[in-house]
Design an enzyme around this catalytic site. Structure first.
Site, PDB file in Angstrom:
ATOM      1  N   ALA A 185       9.358  -2.480   3.405  1.00 27.11           N
ATOM      2  CA  ALA A 185       9.076  -3.916   3.342  1.00 27.11           C
ATOM      3  C   ALA A 185       8.967  -4.496   4.745  1.00 27.11           C
ATOM      4  N   ALA A 186       7.989  -5.354   4.933  1.00 35.32           N
ATOM      5  CA  ALA A 186       7.813  -6.032   6.224  1.00 35.32           C
ATOM      6  C   ALA A 186       6.735  -7.092   6.084  1.00 35.32           C
ATOM      7  N   GLN A 187       6.749  -8.044   6.998  1.00 39.64           N
ATOM      8  CA  GLN A 187       5.562  -8.878   7.205  1.00 39.64           C
ATOM      9  C   GLN A 187       4.716  -7.993   8.110  1.00 39.64           C
ATOM     10  N   SER A 188       3.679  -7.379   7.567  1.00 35.55           N
ATOM     11  CA  SER A 188       3.027  -6.261   8.252  1.00 35.55           C
ATOM     12  C   SER A 188       1.668  -6.596   8.864  1.00 35.55           C
ATOM     13  N   TYR A 192       4.937  -8.969  15.953  1.00 31.63           N
ATOM     14  CA  TYR A 192       5.194  -7.914  14.955  1.00 31.63           C
ATOM     15  C   TYR A 192       5.707  -6.647  15.647  1.00 31.63           C
ATOM     16  N   LYS A 217       9.339  -4.779  15.297  1.00 34.08           N
ATOM     17  CA  LYS A 217       9.466  -3.374  14.876  1.00 34.08           C
ATOM     18  C   LYS A 217      10.254  -2.553  15.902  1.00 34.08           C
ATOM     19  N   GLU A 271       2.273   0.303  16.631  1.00 38.57           N
ATOM     20  CA  GLU A 271       2.200  -0.999  17.318  1.00 38.57           C
ATOM     21  C   GLU A 271       3.315  -1.136  18.352  1.00 38.57           C
ATOM     22  N   THR A 309       6.211   1.991  13.695  1.00 43.60           N
ATOM     23  CA  THR A 309       4.760   1.871  13.830  1.00 43.60           C
ATOM     24  C   THR A 309       4.252   2.138  15.243  1.00 43.60           C
ATOM     25  N   GLN A 343       0.830  -1.210   0.000  1.00 40.33           N
ATOM     26  CA  GLN A 343       0.000   0.000   0.000  1.00 40.33           C
ATOM     27  C   GLN A 343       0.873   1.273   0.000  1.00 40.33           C
ATOM     28  N   ASP A 344       1.733   1.406   1.004  1.00 37.97           N
ATOM     29  CA  ASP A 344       2.508   2.645   1.147  1.00 37.97           C
ATOM     30  C   ASP A 344       3.527   2.800   0.024  1.00 37.97           C
ATOM     31  N   ARG A 379      -5.370  -0.694   0.590  1.00 37.55           N
ATOM     32  CA  ARG A 379      -5.087  -1.474   1.790  1.00 37.55           C
ATOM     33  C   ARG A 379      -5.358  -2.952   1.514  1.00 37.55           C
ATOM     34  N   HIS A 388      -2.693   3.844   8.803  1.00 44.14           N
ATOM     35  CA  HIS A 388      -3.146   4.635   7.663  1.00 44.14           C
ATOM     36  C   HIS A 388      -3.666   3.698   6.584  1.00 44.14           C
TER      37      HIS A 388
HETATM   38  P1  NAP Z   1       1.934  -3.905   3.026  1.00 44.86           P
HETATM   39  O1  NAP Z   1       0.881  -3.393   2.109  1.00 44.86           O
HETATM   40  O2  NAP Z   1       1.714  -5.173   3.752  1.00 44.86           O
HETATM   41  O3  NAP Z   1       3.291  -4.045   2.149  1.00 44.86           O
HETATM   42  C1  NAP Z   1       4.393  -4.746   2.653  1.00 44.86           C
HETATM   43  C2  NAP Z   1       5.442  -4.825   1.557  1.00 44.86           C
HETATM   44  O4  NAP Z   1       6.571  -5.547   2.044  1.00 44.86           O
HETATM   45  C3  NAP Z   1       4.990  -5.553   0.276  1.00 44.86           C
HETATM   46  O5  NAP Z   1       5.471  -4.848  -0.835  1.00 44.86           O
HETATM   47  C4  NAP Z   1       5.675  -6.897   0.403  1.00 44.86           C
HETATM   48  O6  NAP Z   1       5.933  -7.504  -0.832  1.00 44.86           O
HETATM   49  C5  NAP Z   1       6.976  -6.473   1.050  1.00 44.86           C
HETATM   50  N1  NAP Z   1       7.705  -7.575   1.652  1.00 44.86           N
HETATM   51  C6  NAP Z   1       7.252  -8.461   2.582  1.00 44.86           C
HETATM   52  N2  NAP Z   1       8.221  -9.336   2.893  1.00 44.86           N
HETATM   53  C7  NAP Z   1       9.307  -8.999   2.159  1.00 44.86           C
HETATM   54  C8  NAP Z   1      10.609  -9.530   2.034  1.00 44.86           C
HETATM   55  N3  NAP Z   1      11.010 -10.613   2.720  1.00 44.86           N
HETATM   56  N4  NAP Z   1      11.488  -8.926   1.185  1.00 44.86           N
HETATM   57  C9  NAP Z   1      11.094  -7.859   0.466  1.00 44.86           C
HETATM   58  N5  NAP Z   1       9.860  -7.326   0.509  1.00 44.86           N
HETATM   59  C10 NAP Z   1       8.984  -7.896   1.361  1.00 44.86           C
HETATM   60  O7  NAP Z   1       2.305  -2.811   4.113  1.00 44.86           O
HETATM   61  P2  NAP Z   1       1.999  -1.232   4.149  1.00 44.86           P
HETATM   62  O8  NAP Z   1       0.689  -1.024   4.807  1.00 44.86           O
HETATM   63  O9  NAP Z   1       2.274  -0.659   2.818  1.00 44.86           O
HETATM   64  O10 NAP Z   1       3.101  -0.752   5.192  1.00 44.86           O
HETATM   65  C11 NAP Z   1       4.401  -0.370   4.751  1.00 44.86           C
HETATM   66  C12 NAP Z   1       5.354  -0.437   5.933  1.00 44.86           C
HETATM   67  O11 NAP Z   1       4.922   0.454   6.957  1.00 44.86           O
HETATM   68  C13 NAP Z   1       5.461  -1.804   6.607  1.00 44.86           C
HETATM   69  O12 NAP Z   1       6.774  -1.945   7.073  1.00 44.86           O
HETATM   70  C14 NAP Z   1       4.508  -1.700   7.797  1.00 44.86           C
HETATM   71  O13 NAP Z   1       4.902  -2.597   8.800  1.00 44.86           O
HETATM   72  C15 NAP Z   1       4.708  -0.258   8.184  1.00 44.86           C
HETATM   73  N6  NAP Z   1       3.579   0.411   8.819  1.00 44.86           N
HETATM   74  C16 NAP Z   1       2.357   0.398   8.227  1.00 44.86           C
HETATM   75  C17 NAP Z   1       1.312   1.101   8.818  1.00 44.86           C
HETATM   76  C18 NAP Z   1      -0.057   1.121   8.190  1.00 44.86           C
HETATM   77  O14 NAP Z   1      -1.009   1.495   8.884  1.00 44.86           O
HETATM   78  N7  NAP Z   1      -0.186   0.801   6.905  1.00 44.86           N
HETATM   79  C19 NAP Z   1       1.526   1.807  10.012  1.00 44.86           C
HETATM   80  C20 NAP Z   1       2.807   1.819  10.565  1.00 44.86           C
HETATM   81  C21 NAP Z   1       3.837   1.137   9.946  1.00 44.86           C
HETATM   82  P3  NAP Z   1       4.904  -8.573  -1.526  1.00 44.86           P
HETATM   83  O15 NAP Z   1       3.982  -7.740  -2.377  1.00 44.86           O
HETATM   84  O16 NAP Z   1       5.801  -9.438  -2.306  1.00 44.86           O
HETATM   85  O17 NAP Z   1       4.179  -9.272  -0.420  1.00 44.86           O
HETATM   86  N1  GDD Z   2      -7.604  -7.467  10.784  1.00 43.28           N
HETATM   87  C1  GDD Z   2      -8.707  -7.498  11.534  1.00 43.28           C
HETATM   88  N2  GDD Z   2      -9.742  -8.308  11.189  1.00 43.28           N
HETATM   89  N3  GDD Z   2      -8.761  -6.714  12.643  1.00 43.28           N
HETATM   90  C2  GDD Z   2      -9.894  -6.734  13.377  1.00 43.28           C
HETATM   91  C3  GDD Z   2     -10.986  -7.533  13.049  1.00 43.28           C
HETATM   92  C4  GDD Z   2     -10.905  -8.373  11.899  1.00 43.28           C
HETATM   93  O1  GDD Z   2     -11.819  -9.104  11.553  1.00 43.28           O
HETATM   94  N4  GDD Z   2     -11.962  -7.312  13.975  1.00 43.28           N
HETATM   95  C5  GDD Z   2     -11.497  -6.418  14.835  1.00 43.28           C
HETATM   96  N5  GDD Z   2     -10.242  -6.063  14.484  1.00 43.28           N
HETATM   97  C6  GDD Z   2      -9.386  -5.116  15.231  1.00 43.28           C
HETATM   98  C7  GDD Z   2      -8.020  -5.682  15.595  1.00 43.28           C
HETATM   99  O2  GDD Z   2      -8.118  -6.535  16.744  1.00 43.28           O
HETATM  100  C8  GDD Z   2      -7.248  -4.400  15.841  1.00 43.28           C
HETATM  101  O3  GDD Z   2      -7.463  -3.964  17.162  1.00 43.28           O
HETATM  102  C9  GDD Z   2      -7.883  -3.397  14.885  1.00 43.28           C
HETATM  103  O4  GDD Z   2      -9.098  -4.007  14.415  1.00 43.28           O
HETATM  104  C10 GDD Z   2      -7.010  -3.033  13.670  1.00 43.28           C
HETATM  105  O5  GDD Z   2      -6.551  -4.214  13.074  1.00 43.28           O
HETATM  106  P1  GDD Z   2      -5.780  -4.196  11.663  1.00 43.28           P
HETATM  107  O6  GDD Z   2      -6.560  -3.443  10.655  1.00 43.28           O
HETATM  108  O7  GDD Z   2      -5.413  -5.603  11.338  1.00 43.28           O
HETATM  109  O8  GDD Z   2      -4.495  -3.287  11.943  1.00 43.28           O
HETATM  110  P2  GDD Z   2      -3.463  -3.260  13.166  1.00 43.28           P
HETATM  111  O9  GDD Z   2      -3.757  -2.037  13.974  1.00 43.28           O
HETATM  112  O10 GDD Z   2      -3.386  -4.548  13.863  1.00 43.28           O
HETATM  113  O11 GDD Z   2      -2.067  -3.092  12.405  1.00 43.28           O
HETATM  114  C11 GDD Z   2      -1.929  -2.151  11.327  1.00 43.28           C
HETATM  115  O12 GDD Z   2      -1.522  -0.903  11.854  1.00 43.28           O
HETATM  116  C12 GDD Z   2      -0.233  -0.895  12.483  1.00 43.28           C
HETATM  117  C13 GDD Z   2       0.004   0.532  12.992  1.00 43.28           C
HETATM  118  O13 GDD Z   2      -0.567   0.661  14.275  1.00 43.28           O
HETATM  119  C14 GDD Z   2      -0.903  -2.729  10.363  1.00 43.28           C
HETATM  120  O14 GDD Z   2      -0.872  -1.919   9.211  1.00 43.28           O
HETATM  121  C15 GDD Z   2       0.494  -2.748  10.957  1.00 43.28           C
HETATM  122  O15 GDD Z   2       1.431  -3.142   9.959  1.00 43.28           O
HETATM  123  C16 GDD Z   2       0.799  -1.324  11.455  1.00 43.28           C
HETATM  124  O16 GDD Z   2       2.089  -1.282  12.009  1.00 43.28           O
END
Ligand code: NAP
Ligand code: GDD
Length: 335
Positions: free
Chosen positions: A82-85, A149, A153, A128, A126, A15-16, A184, A179
């Site tokens: 990049a991350a297992q996110s 996770y 981080k 988290e 993050t 996504q990002d 997403r 975000h």
């Molecule tokens: P995402 O959509 O899950 O994207 C993760 C990316 O990491 C994908 O491009 C994935 O590639 C790549 N990746 C996973 N394992 C890898 C590996 N072993 N080597 C190289 N690439 C790998 O995550 P996102 O929401 O865009 O988030 C971007 C970053 O910000 C992540 O590090 C996440 O933890 C962090 N973050 C996200 C949020 C949020 O709310 N979105 C908030 C705080 C921090 P594939 O397409 O091949 O799977």
């Molecule tokens: N995924 C999911 N699925 N979450 C659920 C559900 C469901 O069916 N029902 C309730 N939730 C609640 C989760 O328990 C959590 O409290 C909240 O919804 C948000 O879950 P996610 O959308 O999976 O995001 P996250 O907050 O755990 O993690 C995301 O944000 C982090 C930043 O705070 C990810 O993008 C992480 O990579 C990122 O670091």
């Protein structure tokens, strides 16, 4: 004429990564993306501008591939996204999560240090990491991660800080709160909801099963957050910053708003199951991004209400499109 800036984005297919790539292209950067091999293409999010970026094969698990990618790209800026996110996967696969999300960052930091030590480095940290720490969370709030996770981080965050302090490098950690967007992943709660709302309103499903409806998150728009990443690398001095909206909503409130977009009552369609609850939950996240506002002049532009509308509108469009295609597509007998 000054040299064109070059940026390397790991996680460009995510996504990002996709929003950041578009943003940097608009700023005139030459954009490189590290992509790992997958059995089917994961480049859907780059549709429309894939030919404007250079994709290089590599993996955070493979140090030699990182060296090779950096040698080819010779970036001025490296964004490690990049991350297992996905948080639940970090319980089912804690070791591989740590390999990628924690140690992967050390591999990349070391590769940058050897190949292009002048490159500025952004680490995707993050909220988290705060876990159960009381809200609102700031740069001074102590970390208390609640998932493998989050633990990974925290390691990556300190690895980044340590490189800065050890080698006087420009390496920063952006502590971003949740975000979202239409890009997403469908397993995250906001997109799970927006997609289900679209399908329910079009009569394709009736129920949406979720976990903990009381969890509260500070949800912003991904497009706003990648701007903050770039701004962090343009400063005179490296500094770690919280990026957040400062407004929190529960999962229940997200449902209420999303179903209201299509004039439905969420209570008639949402069920809960312990299947989607976590071994340890983060109850409430609310970020205080005062420092980012002061230093970067950054603030979010899209409100919570507009974010929900944007996601539901997109999913309505997308689900209709998929339905139409499935009715018109001729069977492919060649495979
Ligand atoms: P995402 O959509 O899950 O994207 C993760 C990316 O990491 C994908 O491009 C994935 O590639 C790549 N990746 C996973 N394992 C890898 C590996 N072993 N080597 C190289 N690439 C790998 O995550 P996102 O929401 O865009 O988030 C971007 C970053 O910000 C992540 O590090 C996440 O933890 C962090 N973050 C996200 C949020 C949020 O709310 N979105 C908030 C705080 C921090 P594939 O397409 O091949 O799977
Ligand atoms: N995924 C999911 N699925 N979450 C659920 C559900 C469901 O069916 N029902 C309730 N939730 C609640 C989760 O328990 C959590 O409290 C909240 O919804 C948000 O879950 P996610 O959308 O999976 O995001 P996250 O907050 O755990 O993690 C995301 O944000 C982090 C930043 O705070 C990810 O993008 C992480 O990579 C990122 O670091």
């Amino acid at each position: 004429m000054s040299e064109q800036r070059r940026a390397l984005i790991t996680g460009i297919s995510g996504q990002d990564g996709s929003f950041l790539a578009e943003f940097l292209l608009e700023k005139g950067y030459e954009v490189f993306g590290l992509v790992r091999r997958t059995s089917i293409s994961s480049l859907e999010r780059l549709e429309g501008f894939e030919d404007q970026v250079t994709l290089l094969p590599g993996d955070l698990l493979d140090a030699s591939s990182l060296m090779s990618v950096l040698e080819q790209a010779q970036p001025h800026e490296v964004y490690n996204l990049a991350a297992q996110s996905f948080v639940p996967t970090s319980w089912s696969e804690p070791v591989s999560t740590a390999e990628v999300t924690a140690l992967g960052v050390t591999r990349l930091l070391e590769a940058v240090r050897h190949v292009c030590p002048e490159a500025r480095f952004y680490q995707a940290s993050t909220s988290e990491m705060f876990g159960q720490a009381p809200a609102p969370q700031t740069e001074q709030t102590p970390f208390h991660p609640r998932s493998p996770y989050g633990v990974a981080k925290v390691y990556a965050h300190w690895a980044t800080v340590n490189q800065r302090e050890s080698y006087d490098r420009f390496a920063v950690s952006g502590i971003l709160f949740n975000h979202e967007s239409e890009r997403r992943g469908q397993e995250f709660v906001t997109r799970k909801i927006s997609r289900a709302v679209a399908r329910i309103s079009l009569g394709l499903q009736d129920k949406l099963v979720l976990g903990n409806l009381e969890a509260r998150r500070d949800w912003g728009f991904a497009g706003d957050y990648v701007r903050a990443m770039w701004l962090m690398l343009q400063q005179d001095e490296p500094e770690d910053l919280v990026i957040a909206t400062g407004v929190t909503h529960s999962v229940e409130q997200f449902c209420e708003r999303a179903f209201a977009e299509v004039n439905l009552d969420w209570r008639k369609h949402v069920e809960t199951s312990s299947r989607f609850c976590r071994p340890a939950e983060v109850d409430q996240l609310v970020g205080d991004a005062t420092r980012a506002r002061e230093l970067l002049g950054w603030q979010p532009e899209l409100s919570f209400e507009d974010l929900v509308r944007r996601m539901v509108t997109w999913d309505l469009h997308r689900v209709r499109q998929i339905e139409e295609q499935s009715h018109t597509a001729a069977p492919d007998l060649s495979r």
